[in-house]
Scaffold this active site. Sequence first.
Site, PDB file in Angstrom:
ATOM      1  N   ARG A  66      -0.703   3.251   8.870  1.00  0.00           N
ATOM      2  CA  ARG A  66      -1.035   1.952   8.278  1.00  0.00           C
ATOM      3  C   ARG A  66       0.157   0.991   8.447  1.00  0.00           C
ATOM      4  O   ARG A  66       1.223   1.375   8.902  1.00  0.00           O
ATOM      5  CB  ARG A  66      -1.401   2.103   6.808  1.00  0.00           C
ATOM      6  CG  ARG A  66      -0.356   2.870   6.023  1.00  0.00           C
ATOM      7  CD  ARG A  66      -0.297   2.476   4.597  1.00  0.00           C
ATOM      8  NE  ARG A  66       0.142   1.091   4.437  1.00  0.00           N
ATOM      9  CZ  ARG A  66       1.394   0.664   4.598  1.00  0.00           C
ATOM     10  NH1 ARG A  66       2.361   1.495   4.955  1.00  0.00           N
ATOM     11  NH2 ARG A  66       1.704  -0.600   4.435  1.00  0.00           N
ATOM     12  N   GLY A  67      -0.086  -0.260   8.012  1.00  0.00           N
ATOM     13  CA  GLY A  67       0.928  -1.294   8.214  1.00  0.00           C
ATOM     14  C   GLY A  67       0.567  -2.008   9.502  1.00  0.00           C
ATOM     15  O   GLY A  67       0.280  -1.355  10.525  1.00  0.00           O
ATOM     16  N   ALA A  68       0.540  -3.334   9.452  1.00  0.00           N
ATOM     17  CA  ALA A  68      -0.045  -4.091  10.563  1.00  0.00           C
ATOM     18  C   ALA A  68       0.584  -3.780  11.938  1.00  0.00           C
ATOM     19  O   ALA A  68      -0.131  -3.390  12.877  1.00  0.00           O
ATOM     20  CB  ALA A  68       0.007  -5.584  10.238  1.00  0.00           C
ATOM     21  N   ARG A 103      -9.836  -1.149  12.033  1.00  0.00           N
ATOM     22  CA  ARG A 103      -9.598  -1.936  10.815  1.00  0.00           C
ATOM     23  C   ARG A 103      -9.669  -3.405  11.213  1.00  0.00           C
ATOM     24  O   ARG A 103      -9.067  -3.797  12.210  1.00  0.00           O
ATOM     25  CB  ARG A 103      -8.236  -1.635  10.179  1.00  0.00           C
ATOM     26  CG  ARG A 103      -8.187  -0.288   9.473  1.00  0.00           C
ATOM     27  CD  ARG A 103      -6.938  -0.140   8.617  1.00  0.00           C
ATOM     28  NE  ARG A 103      -7.096  -0.739   7.308  1.00  0.00           N
ATOM     29  CZ  ARG A 103      -6.086  -0.886   6.431  1.00  0.00           C
ATOM     30  NH1 ARG A 103      -4.860  -0.505   6.764  1.00  0.00           N
ATOM     31  NH2 ARG A 103      -6.294  -1.423   5.245  1.00  0.00           N
ATOM     32  N   GLN A 197       0.984   1.859  -2.128  1.00  0.00           N
ATOM     33  CA  GLN A 197       1.962   1.818  -1.038  1.00  0.00           C
ATOM     34  C   GLN A 197       3.357   1.435  -1.559  1.00  0.00           C
ATOM     35  O   GLN A 197       4.369   1.824  -0.999  1.00  0.00           O
ATOM     36  CB  GLN A 197       1.528   0.813   0.041  1.00  0.00           C
ATOM     37  CG  GLN A 197       0.319   1.233   0.858  1.00  0.00           C
ATOM     38  CD  GLN A 197      -0.973   0.723   0.261  1.00  0.00           C
ATOM     39  OE1 GLN A 197      -1.097   0.529  -0.936  1.00  0.00           O
ATOM     40  NE2 GLN A 197      -1.982   0.507   1.100  1.00  0.00           N
ATOM     41  N   ASP A 238      -0.813  -9.360   7.302  1.00  0.00           N
ATOM     42  CA  ASP A 238      -1.707  -8.664   8.223  1.00  0.00           C
ATOM     43  C   ASP A 238      -2.329  -9.622   9.219  1.00  0.00           C
ATOM     44  O   ASP A 238      -2.706  -9.214  10.329  1.00  0.00           O
ATOM     45  CB  ASP A 238      -2.783  -7.914   7.448  1.00  0.00           C
ATOM     46  CG  ASP A 238      -2.167  -6.691   6.761  1.00  0.00           C
ATOM     47  OD1 ASP A 238      -1.582  -6.855   5.686  1.00  0.00           O
ATOM     48  OD2 ASP A 238      -2.222  -5.601   7.348  1.00  0.00           O
ATOM     49  N   ASN A 248      -2.871 -10.710   3.401  1.00  0.00           N
ATOM     50  CA  ASN A 248      -1.980  -9.576   3.153  1.00  0.00           C
ATOM     51  C   ASN A 248      -2.589  -8.744   2.027  1.00  0.00           C
ATOM     52  O   ASN A 248      -3.619  -9.124   1.457  1.00  0.00           O
ATOM     53  CB  ASN A 248      -0.568 -10.064   2.791  1.00  0.00           C
ATOM     54  CG  ASN A 248       0.454  -8.940   2.831  1.00  0.00           C
ATOM     55  OD1 ASN A 248       0.564  -8.240   3.851  1.00  0.00           O
ATOM     56  ND2 ASN A 248       1.199  -8.736   1.772  1.00  0.00           N
ATOM     57  N   LYS A 249      -1.970  -7.631   1.747  1.00  0.00           N
ATOM     58  CA  LYS A 249      -2.503  -6.678   0.749  1.00  0.00           C
ATOM     59  C   LYS A 249      -2.986  -7.378  -0.517  1.00  0.00           C
ATOM     60  O   LYS A 249      -2.310  -8.282  -1.009  1.00  0.00           O
ATOM     61  CB  LYS A 249      -1.402  -5.662   0.432  1.00  0.00           C
ATOM     62  CG  LYS A 249      -1.742  -4.625  -0.601  1.00  0.00           C
ATOM     63  CD  LYS A 249      -2.999  -3.852  -0.292  1.00  0.00           C
ATOM     64  CE  LYS A 249      -2.935  -3.137   1.036  1.00  0.00           C
ATOM     65  NZ  LYS A 249      -4.259  -2.650   1.487  1.00  0.00           N
TER      66      LYS A 249
END
Length: 342
Positions: A66-68, A103, A197, A238, A248-249
């Site tokens: 994960r993580g862009a 995703r 996270q 993201d 973003n998150k």
Amino acid sequence: MAIDRSTAATATPLAFLPKSKLPAAVAWGGDAVRYVDQRELPTEVRVVSARTVEELVAAIASLGVRGAPCIGIFGAYGVALLRRTILDDVAFATAAARLRAARPTAVNLAWAVDRVLAADDMLAEAEAIHREQEAVDAAIARYGLELIPERARIITHCHTGALATGALGTALGVILAAHRAGKQPTVFIDETRPLLQGSRLTELELREAGVDAVVQVDGAAAFVMLRQNVDLVIVGADRVARNGDTANKIGTYSLAVLAAHHGIPFYVAAPRSSFDLATESGADIPIEQRDPDEITTIRGTRVAQAQARVFNPAFDVTPHRLVTAFITERGVLRPPYGESIR
Ligand code: RUB
């Protein structure tokens, strides 16, 4: 003012890349793409091999990787792997499209897959994307360092470190740069519900680096801003639309509103690959909705009725007017963003 190039001249060179004790977030394994399963951290460090399109897609969709930027690198290696294992062109194209769509919100995945698909040597292109991220993150850290005051008190959200980019990290890279430069930052880490996270990954990486950091529930941010002399908020992204609206998150938008209310700068650290010039504004960014179980259970333990109705968007969109500046590898971008981003 558009791009603040003044920071380029004064930026302190970074004579380091923090070495984590964790294995590389993503690595080419010859017959597989390897990744650290981020769902198991921090209690277990498990390196997993993905060999098929099903395994590659599942790794991304489950947030194993994960993580862009990191899912971009993983997707890039994934396409190179599929080209070696799927000989039929039509079947390969279908598999690559599935991987590209694993995703929807982070644009880095589609960006990296498209770049590899357009290359003659797909593996070499994937390796280039991976290598470039180190230079990109180091440049973001260098530009961002100038925006961090001595003894800065910082709030961050989600996780934007080495595990999220495969290199130094974006927002976390800036914080680590400030720490290494002796600025002694203190970091308030949003735990980042529902998948934690912040408390699982950001806390791990900051403590490993020796940064003064505390975990808080997401709902504590307002009170911390009121009582703890917070100097700035810094997060990753993201996807940034052409006008500067930033996905973003989930919870990032709340932080931006709170920062504006308290008169605190709100910075977004993001590489070029997170900017989507084909998307005009945040209204056009697809927001991933995730499984209700992520909210009604915590690591397998039920914490709400199974029948509970749940709203679980993985991301939100912060309007560009709430962003003080973007920290990119090309410099610090300030409003008007329509101009500086272009
Ligand atoms: C990750 C997340 C991170 C961004 C930004 O979401 O929101 O904050 O990826 O990171 P998820 P970066 O955990 O759902 O993948 O700035 O490193 O791109």
